[in-house]
Design an enzyme around this catalytic site. Sequence first.
Site, PDB file in Angstrom:
ATOM      1  N   ASP A 247      38.942 -26.956 122.993  1.00 29.98           N
ATOM      2  CA  ASP A 247      39.959 -26.205 123.720  1.00 29.98           C
ATOM      3  C   ASP A 247      39.804 -24.739 123.307  1.00 29.98           C
ATOM      4  O   ASP A 247      39.190 -24.445 122.269  1.00 29.98           O
ATOM      5  CB  ASP A 247      41.348 -26.740 123.352  1.00 29.98           C
ATOM      6  CG  ASP A 247      42.466 -25.907 123.953  1.00 29.98           C
ATOM      7  OD1 ASP A 247      42.393 -25.633 125.162  1.00 29.98           O
ATOM      8  OD2 ASP A 247      43.381 -25.524 123.216  1.00 29.98           O
TER       9      ASP A 247
ATOM     10  N   ASP B 297      44.615 -28.560 120.425  1.00 31.13           N
ATOM     11  CA  ASP B 297      45.979 -28.580 119.904  1.00 31.13           C
ATOM     12  C   ASP B 297      46.931 -28.600 121.089  1.00 31.13           C
ATOM     13  O   ASP B 297      46.553 -28.327 122.217  1.00 31.13           O
ATOM     14  CB  ASP B 297      46.252 -27.357 119.012  1.00 31.13           C
ATOM     15  CG  ASP B 297      46.271 -26.056 119.806  1.00 31.13           C
ATOM     16  OD1 ASP B 297      45.608 -26.012 120.868  1.00 31.13           O
ATOM     17  OD2 ASP B 297      46.927 -25.100 119.361  1.00 31.13           O
TER      18      ASP B 297
ATOM     19  N   ASP C 271      46.430 -31.266 125.214  1.00 32.29           N
ATOM     20  CA  ASP C 271      45.176 -31.835 124.723  1.00 32.29           C
ATOM     21  C   ASP C 271      45.321 -33.286 124.275  1.00 32.29           C
ATOM     22  O   ASP C 271      44.318 -33.926 123.958  1.00 32.29           O
ATOM     23  CB  ASP C 271      44.655 -31.004 123.544  1.00 32.29           C
ATOM     24  CG  ASP C 271      44.228 -29.617 123.971  1.00 32.29           C
ATOM     25  OD1 ASP C 271      43.605 -29.502 125.041  1.00 32.29           O
ATOM     26  OD2 ASP C 271      44.521 -28.644 123.252  1.00 32.29           O
TER      27      ASP C 271
END
Length: 625
Positions: free
Chosen positions: A310, A502, A506
């Site tokens: 991410d 995080d 996610d």
Amino acid sequence: MASGIRLVRRYPVVALTVAIGLVGAVLALAGAGWLVAWIFTGYALAIAAWQAVGMVRDLLRGHWGLDVLAVTAIIATVVVGEYVAALIVVLMLTGGEALEDYAGRRAKRELDALLARAPQRAHRVVDDHFVDVPIDEVRPGDVLLVRPSEIVPVDGTLRSAETAVDESSITGESLPVEKRAGDDLLSGSVNGHVAVQMTATARAADSQYQQIVALVAEAAASKAPVVRLADRYAVPFTAFSLLLAGVAWWVSGDPVRFAEVLVLATPCPLLIAAPVAFMGGMSRAARNGVIVKGGGVLEQLARARTAVFDKTGTLTHGSPELVAVRPEAGFDADELLALVASAEQYSSHVLAASMIDAATERGLRLSEADAAREAATNGVVARIRGREVVVGKFAFVLEHAPEARRTPIAPGELAVYVAVDGRYAGALLARDRLRDDARETLARLEALGVTHTMMLTGDAQATADHIAAELGIERVRAECLPADKVQEVAAITDRPVIMVGDGVNDAPVLAAADVGIAMGARGATAASESADAVILVDDVSRTAKAVEIGRDTVRIALQSIWLGIVVSVGLMLVAAFGYIPATAGALLQEFVDLAAILAALRAIGGRRDAAAAVAARARVGAAAR
């Protein structure tokens, strides 16, 4: 005390085995050795029968495990009268299973926090007043009130003029998103600092946040179980042991020879060495700030080939920071920043803290305002030392300073405009900075064999491409919703896949990846519960450390297993010629077990981590010089 009782209840067979061993020791000291033999023999045979039932079921499903050899070893030790060895085999068998179960239970709590955070009630507008109703009763078309800082309960559209919402839990974008009447609102996003009304467009079960919960459950359930490392050696080791024992019996014509060989073929090194190594690896990971939820996770980390990240909060810090001050003629940079920071003391916008922190770091003195007001989603107007300071979006500042003009910005940057006493004063640029250790982390992962990288983010394509180019990431997918991330990870062919992220957005992809690693330092509870491993410190480089620990742990486990196998095979060959009696063989096998366990304990890795820390300090010192 309470935790000890829970462990006894959870693993009663292990507790019973230890208790029987202690009772046997007391009876032996009392001179009742004959009773000890009967108790140990009866208990060992009962456990062998119980294990045999599970063994037959596994065999019918086509799965060979170490249970075959364990049951045979228990029976063989009983037959030759080595009842103490039989009890030790039972303890090793049940103890190894308990260790693996204990580690595995920690990986089954991924939905608890996610479900707890899900909105439970909504404020429905009924006849000009508000009624709190369970969220499941909300229907499309209902008008709802969302108070300041509340979670949007269901998907809908904004009825009020405007607001700013935090969608970081859904898209991962760290900056608030400005919404105007008619814009879509996603459930799970957080309303800004003004109460607004919205029209529901979906039921709770069909809304974005609840779909995330469902995705997590589906992804976790679809994961294939990891085959225990030791089980991969079960078939050849079992076949060789039984064949060698049978040949020894056939050549010698003595059935005792069969038992003598099998006493030395007890699978304790296989049953206990791998679990001990993995528990040591988990302990080492925890000491390095990474909680790993099971030995299977370490195996997957050791074999990982692709790492997916991410962006916001993972590769970047997740909070915008001031990167440039562009004053107009008549103003200098420090003066402009001091005025902006003084005005932003009265703003609730996410950028306000960035401006105040930047001014403080430069040692600038902030002033109190004689008067201040915030225009929600637009900016703040404050009177500082007799001067009117306007800070905010371009359109807002343009209303107070008609000569204001836009300033060029790079991808990923955000401009804050300023007017002073009706005159355009300049702009300040903020950007979510890359983590200092992001590049080093990717380089270390590549050196460890994780050669493919990808970034998934809810950010705009230009911002994502800019970050990826800085880090040298191969593939990028921007503007992703949680379901898009799951699909992208599922389509990757170079596996196993590590996913690092995080936030709630996610959680599904962390559960879907072969190894999900959550950055849990800032309380991303849903992500942490969905992940297979959680980094407890705000340091993405621990991802590479986790892979390193996984590789070391598997290597040590394999070395320990092979140590036990090689020594056991050597002793079995000697016993096949009748040179090792059953009693001596049982004693020798315990030394083999001890050697395998001591070898496996190296996975705790204290010396390696200490040496790595010394080397890191030396590198820092050299760089400083």
